[in-house]
Write a protein that holds these residues in place. Structure first.
Motif, mmCIF file in Angstrom:
data_model
loop_
_atom_site.group_PDB
_atom_site.id
_atom_site.type_symbol
_atom_site.label_atom_id
_atom_site.label_comp_id
_atom_site.label_asym_id
_atom_site.label_seq_id
_atom_site.Cartn_x
_atom_site.Cartn_y
_atom_site.Cartn_z
ATOM 1 N N ARG A 197 -19.192 2.403 -3.098
ATOM 2 C CA ARG A 197 -20.214 3.085 -2.923
ATOM 3 C C ARG A 197 -20.986 3.208 -4.402
ATOM 4 O O ARG A 197 -21.421 4.264 -4.885
ATOM 5 C CB ARG A 197 -20.013 4.677 -2.591
ATOM 6 C CG ARG A 197 -19.077 4.711 -1.279
ATOM 7 C CD ARG A 197 -18.909 5.994 -0.852
ATOM 8 N NE ARG A 197 -18.125 5.856 0.504
ATOM 9 C CZ ARG A 197 -17.120 6.639 0.899
ATOM 10 N NH1 ARG A 197 -16.743 7.464 -0.226
ATOM 11 N NH2 ARG A 197 -16.609 6.365 2.011
ATOM 12 N N LEU A 198 -21.337 1.907 -4.949
ATOM 13 C CA LEU A 198 -22.102 1.835 -6.072
ATOM 14 C C LEU A 198 -23.617 1.818 -5.784
ATOM 15 O O LEU A 198 -23.848 1.335 -4.818
ATOM 16 C CB LEU A 198 -21.646 0.452 -6.983
ATOM 17 C CG LEU A 198 -20.030 0.396 -7.280
ATOM 18 C CD1 LEU A 198 -19.780 -0.808 -7.868
ATOM 19 C CD2 LEU A 198 -19.770 1.567 -8.473
ATOM 20 N N PRO A 199 -24.416 1.978 -6.756
ATOM 21 C CA PRO A 199 -25.867 1.609 -6.638
ATOM 22 C C PRO A 199 -25.894 0.162 -6.335
ATOM 23 O O PRO A 199 -25.290 -0.725 -6.818
ATOM 24 C CB PRO A 199 -26.393 2.024 -7.940
ATOM 25 C CG PRO A 199 -25.475 2.916 -8.675
ATOM 26 C CD PRO A 199 -24.091 2.345 -8.129
ATOM 27 N N PRO A 200 -26.879 -0.247 -5.362
ATOM 28 C CA PRO A 200 -27.085 -1.565 -5.111
ATOM 29 C C PRO A 200 -27.314 -2.602 -6.422
ATOM 30 O O PRO A 200 -27.099 -3.449 -6.249
ATOM 31 C CB PRO A 200 -28.360 -1.611 -4.193
ATOM 32 C CG PRO A 200 -28.329 -0.158 -3.525
ATOM 33 C CD PRO A 200 -27.814 0.748 -4.582
ATOM 34 N N GLU A 201 -28.062 -1.722 -7.362
ATOM 35 C CA GLU A 201 -28.353 -2.521 -8.443
ATOM 36 C C GLU A 201 -27.139 -3.105 -9.119
ATOM 37 O O GLU A 201 -27.187 -4.144 -9.997
ATOM 38 C CB GLU A 201 -29.172 -1.610 -9.502
ATOM 39 C CG GLU A 201 -30.600 -1.369 -9.008
ATOM 40 C CD GLU A 201 -30.344 -0.217 -7.925
ATOM 41 O OE1 GLU A 201 -31.483 0.516 -7.548
ATOM 42 O OE2 GLU A 201 -29.281 0.576 -7.826
ATOM 43 N N THR A 202 -26.009 -2.688 -8.919
ATOM 44 C CA THR A 202 -24.703 -2.924 -9.561
ATOM 45 C C THR A 202 -24.363 -4.324 -9.097
ATOM 46 O O THR A 202 -23.622 -5.117 -9.942
ATOM 47 C CB THR A 202 -23.712 -2.066 -9.242
ATOM 48 O OG1 THR A 202 -23.966 -0.809 -9.516
ATOM 49 C CG2 THR A 202 -22.419 -2.598 -9.926
ATOM 50 N N PHE A 203 -24.721 -4.770 -8.169
ATOM 51 C CA PHE A 203 -24.719 -6.089 -7.454
ATOM 52 C C PHE A 203 -24.883 -7.350 -8.451
ATOM 53 O O PHE A 203 -24.171 -8.143 -8.402
ATOM 54 C CB PHE A 203 -25.733 -6.343 -6.179
ATOM 55 C CG PHE A 203 -25.549 -7.750 -5.788
ATOM 56 C CD1 PHE A 203 -24.618 -8.052 -4.539
ATOM 57 C CD2 PHE A 203 -26.503 -8.915 -6.172
ATOM 58 C CE1 PHE A 203 -24.663 -9.213 -4.047
ATOM 59 C CE2 PHE A 203 -26.454 -10.103 -5.441
ATOM 60 C CZ PHE A 203 -25.560 -10.327 -4.564
ATOM 61 N N TRP A 204 -26.050 -7.096 -9.298
ATOM 62 C CA TRP A 204 -26.267 -8.106 -10.102
ATOM 63 C C TRP A 204 -25.408 -8.205 -11.266
ATOM 64 O O TRP A 204 -25.422 -9.067 -12.328
ATOM 65 C CB TRP A 204 -27.818 -7.753 -10.506
ATOM 66 C CG TRP A 204 -28.762 -7.995 -9.668
ATOM 67 C CD1 TRP A 204 -29.406 -6.953 -8.880
ATOM 68 C CD2 TRP A 204 -29.189 -9.078 -8.984
ATOM 69 N NE1 TRP A 204 -30.235 -7.418 -7.964
ATOM 70 C CE2 TRP A 204 -30.123 -8.572 -7.925
ATOM 71 C CE3 TRP A 204 -28.628 -10.508 -8.866
ATOM 72 C CZ2 TRP A 204 -30.334 -9.664 -6.829
ATOM 73 C CZ3 TRP A 204 -29.279 -11.379 -7.978
ATOM 74 C CH2 TRP A 204 -30.270 -10.836 -7.043
ATOM 75 N N ARG A 205 -24.630 -7.149 -11.665
ATOM 76 C CA ARG A 205 -23.678 -7.111 -12.673
ATOM 77 C C ARG A 205 -22.361 -7.582 -12.326
ATOM 78 O O ARG A 205 -21.403 -7.628 -13.347
ATOM 79 C CB ARG A 205 -23.775 -5.467 -13.224
ATOM 80 C CG ARG A 205 -24.907 -4.937 -13.320
ATOM 81 C CD ARG A 205 -25.895 -5.715 -14.365
ATOM 82 N NE ARG A 205 -25.409 -5.612 -15.501
ATOM 83 C CZ ARG A 205 -26.224 -6.201 -16.746
ATOM 84 N NH1 ARG A 205 -27.093 -7.272 -16.295
ATOM 85 N NH2 ARG A 205 -26.016 -6.100 -17.966
#
Length: 189
Positions: free
Chosen positions: A155-163
């Protein structure tokens, strides 16, 4: 009842070497050799899932995953619309604002494909379906699905995807029950 999902990223293909939005191309020769070297190193699983791309199917084959009974179809990779098959450099040169929006706005669909937000939701729905039964699942899925599954599971923010970095032929382990997932770090093969 606990479900353990081992997300296996496919071997490197030509699209990755060219930094190209995947066009369902073949594995590279080095990727085939690395996958063959890992064959037979997988634990027993109650289910095997393989994404429909040529790259994932060939990786599963080279890893020696059982072909019978036939693996369940896994989720397809990220739908990139009109960017499919183009290099990031080509798209960046012709559409720099669009690339910037794609990297910063999880709802961006300017390429005519799927948004990051939709990809993460789809990954979460797929995981929820896997969690309906207990046992170990080996899943050969595209790198972006591994990243999206981690984002959804935790349940991470979607922006975490790039990290999140997912190397070819790596294993990401998720275990869950009751709608709650844990990420296993540091496993070795």
């Amino acid at each position: 009842m606990t479900t353990r999902v081992m997300l296996i990223s496919p071997a490197a293909g030509e699209a990755q070497r060219a930094v190209r939005f995947d066009d369902d191309g073949p594995l590279g020769a080095a990727g085939v050799r690395r996958a063959r070297a890992m064959a037979g190193s997988w634990p027993a699983a109650s289910r095997i899932v393989v994404a429909p791309s040529v790259r994932c199917r060939r990786t599963a084959e080279e890893l020696g995953l059982p072909a019978e009974p036939a693996p369940e179809p896994g989720p397809p990779g990220w739908a990139m619309g009109r960017w499919r098959g183009r290099t990031l450099a080509e798209v960046g040169e012709g559409e720099p604002e669009a690339v910037s929006a794609w990297l910063s706005d999880p709802g961006f669909t300017g390429h005519g494909g799927e948004s990051l937000h939709a990809l993460c939701e789809r990954a979460g729905d797929w995981l929820a379906g896997l969690a309906a039964t207990s046992g170990r699942v080996l899943a050969v899925v595209e790198v972006e699905m591994v990243r999206a599954a981690v984002v959804a599971a935790l349940r991470l923010p979607p922006e975490t995807f790039w990290r999140l970095d997912v190397p070819p032929l790596s294993v990401t382990e998720l275990s869950g029950r009751g709608g709650r997932w844990n990420l296993g770090l540091g496993s070795t093969r």
